[in-house]
Design an enzyme around this catalytic site. Sequence first.
Site, PDB file in Angstrom:
ATOM      1  N   ASN A 253       0.877  -1.167   0.000  1.00 15.73           N
ATOM      2  CA  ASN A 253       0.000   0.000   0.000  1.00 15.73           C
ATOM      3  C   ASN A 253       0.913   1.216   0.000  1.00 15.73           C
ATOM      4  O   ASN A 253       1.732   1.355   0.903  1.00 15.73           O
ATOM      5  CB  ASN A 253      -0.876  -0.034   1.261  1.00 15.73           C
ATOM      6  CG  ASN A 253      -1.536   1.300   1.556  1.00 15.73           C
ATOM      7  OD1 ASN A 253      -1.822   2.065   0.636  1.00 15.73           O
ATOM      8  ND2 ASN A 253      -1.784   1.586   2.809  1.00 15.73           N
TER       9      ASN A 253
ATOM     10  N   GLU B 265     -20.841  20.502   2.767  1.00 16.80           N
ATOM     11  CA  GLU B 265     -20.826  19.087   3.143  1.00 16.80           C
ATOM     12  C   GLU B 265     -22.015  18.341   2.505  1.00 16.80           C
ATOM     13  O   GLU B 265     -21.854  17.213   2.039  1.00 16.80           O
ATOM     14  CB  GLU B 265     -20.856  18.975   4.682  1.00 16.80           C
ATOM     15  CG  GLU B 265     -20.907  17.581   5.254  1.00 16.80           C
ATOM     16  CD  GLU B 265     -19.761  16.663   4.855  1.00 16.80           C
ATOM     17  OE1 GLU B 265     -18.778  17.130   4.258  1.00 16.80           O
ATOM     18  OE2 GLU B 265     -19.873  15.452   5.107  1.00 16.80           O
TER      19      GLU B 265
ATOM     20  N   LYS C 228     -21.561  15.163  -0.006  1.00 19.68           N
ATOM     21  CA  LYS C 228     -22.172  13.852   0.251  1.00 19.68           C
ATOM     22  C   LYS C 228     -22.917  13.369  -0.988  1.00 19.68           C
ATOM     23  O   LYS C 228     -22.809  12.216  -1.368  1.00 19.68           O
ATOM     24  CB  LYS C 228     -23.167  13.900   1.423  1.00 19.68           C
ATOM     25  CG  LYS C 228     -22.627  13.957   2.813  1.00 19.68           C
ATOM     26  CD  LYS C 228     -21.980  12.706   3.321  1.00 19.68           C
ATOM     27  CE  LYS C 228     -20.544  12.606   2.936  1.00 19.68           C
ATOM     28  NZ  LYS C 228     -19.531  13.334   3.639  1.00 19.68           N
TER      29      LYS C 228
END
Length: 612
Positions: A99, A485, A489
């Site tokens: 990773n 926000e 979303k």
Amino acid sequence: MCGIVAYIGHQQAFPIILKGLKRLEYRGYDSAGVALLNDDLLLYKKAGKVSNLEEYTKDKTLDSNVGIGHTRWATHGAPTDLNAHPHKSGDDRLAIIHNGIIENYSSLKKELIERGHSFESDTDTEVLIHLIEEIIKQDNVSLEEAVRYSLNEVVGAYAIVVIDKENPNKLIAARNSSPLVIGIGKDEFFVASDATPIIEYTKNVIYLDDEQVAIIERGEEVKIVDIANKTITPYIQELEMNLEAIEKDGYDHFMLKEIYEQPQSIRASMLGRLNSITGQVTLGGVEEFETKFMNAERIIFVACGTSWHSALVGEYMIEDLARIPVEVEYASEFRYRNPIITEKDIVIAISQSGETADTLAALELAKKKGATIYGICNVVGSSIARATDAGSYTHAGPEIGVASTKAFTAQITVLALMALTLAQKKGSITKTRYQELSNQLNDIPNLVTKVLESNDQIKYIAEQYKDAANFLYLGRGYNFPVALEGALKLKEISYIHAEGYPAAEMKHGPIALIDESMPVVAIATKVANYHKVVSNIQEVKARNGNIIGIVTEGDESIREISEHVIEVPKTDEFLDPLVSVIPLQLLSYHIAVLRGCNVDQPRNLAKSVTVE
Ligand code: G6P
């Protein structure tokens, strides 16, 4: 980004790895793979989600007590079967999961090609395993030495685990900038990107630090050295997380579960910090740094994504109550723009995962320049939490849905506690106002519970607008970050284009977009500037936009001019984001479900962004 899991012990490795990969899928889900050791090195990998790998391996040989697995978020090379991890060495002896990003992979690859290596994939990771293979051959050293030598040659970020057909009793793990946890069970070991794949087997873990290599051997204690070969004494700690917290618990999606958990998660953020009887707030990290905070000339928040939005709320709160100048920076911009930072600055990183590469780098830059660094993180023991001088955990519990919900409200709760603490210490707040706000903060979990009762109504509204191509979100003051926000979303999980705007700024551009097909979500609760937001709504109405108003209980004026209203209980403006964001989370959730989107794993996104 990317999730890694490894196992060595007495149990079958594959089911443990597969289950672990499913838990880590929030970190990436472009492709998945496993490598297992029995007498041979077995390698299975598939483009797509972990479930594809599960299907693909149904009729394969899986018998093994040692293995590694990976779920990928593609950086180098498209998400194909060949580019999926694990990657093998040219002699089929070694396998690696990784990773991170090896930045100098191209020069290393060139050298290895000159030495006769050939590569199957386009990844940087395959280069690393060939480099390890080459070192073993050239220098005739042990596996762990070869891994360590190779890491001295690479530039970049990594969390890796290597297995070797000729050393079937060993896992070699290492990290730099990407997280890695080692679980210590009875005669068995686990390695993973976070503790979720480990928690049901053991609570004893070691968090590896940057530039450390762990030698994990059957029947032995874990040995750790740094990449310069200095021995490090492992620090074994106990996990506080429990298994229920990472299960769906009957909900269709983690996101919905996490939205519904907010009354408890907000309460958990306040626990031990807000005395519900006296109203007194005590935030440990701030107490520890009292002198620094009192003398701070500036607070600078660095964050990304949703955490950046909560930083904006924090700016309003701290300037409003504590009168300390605050700046909010995108971590990715801050780290590269030579900002002016002095020893009188406090730089606060806000991060759910505590692993976001840009946020971590911004913090390190601030530290180098002499600032005091502070963290507001959700994941205990995460890289940011460990890099900071002090901090406050948000205690929201594990957040698994890629779209952040309960972490956002927990961050705002901690910021409210911080603003109140600072204001009291600075003497910039009256006793009455302090008491009033701490009492109202204490009541927020009850108000959130009330908002959640509007779920069916919100679902109905979602049905009306699920096919819209664009959405506009408007808010002012404390609710401007909430508008941002709400739009984020919706974009993240339903793939509908959405913009959040300060309501009054609408006139300077977005108003041109408004017509009868444009839904406009206006956060118009009864706080300061309410009447101004009402005027902004009128402007939308005059252009035939469809208004979805988020209003204070009992508000009739906005109902008259809106297509829909969603009521939220009244609270102080300072705390309003904690209630006004809830309907926006539910609205996005239902629209995404109705559009058939994968809510918990939206395309192209990952929850923990460990690459810049
Ligand atoms: C990703 C996630 C977002 C998150 C952002 C910052 O983009 O998908 O939900 O807000 O990273 O993450 P952090 O863990 O630092 O809060």
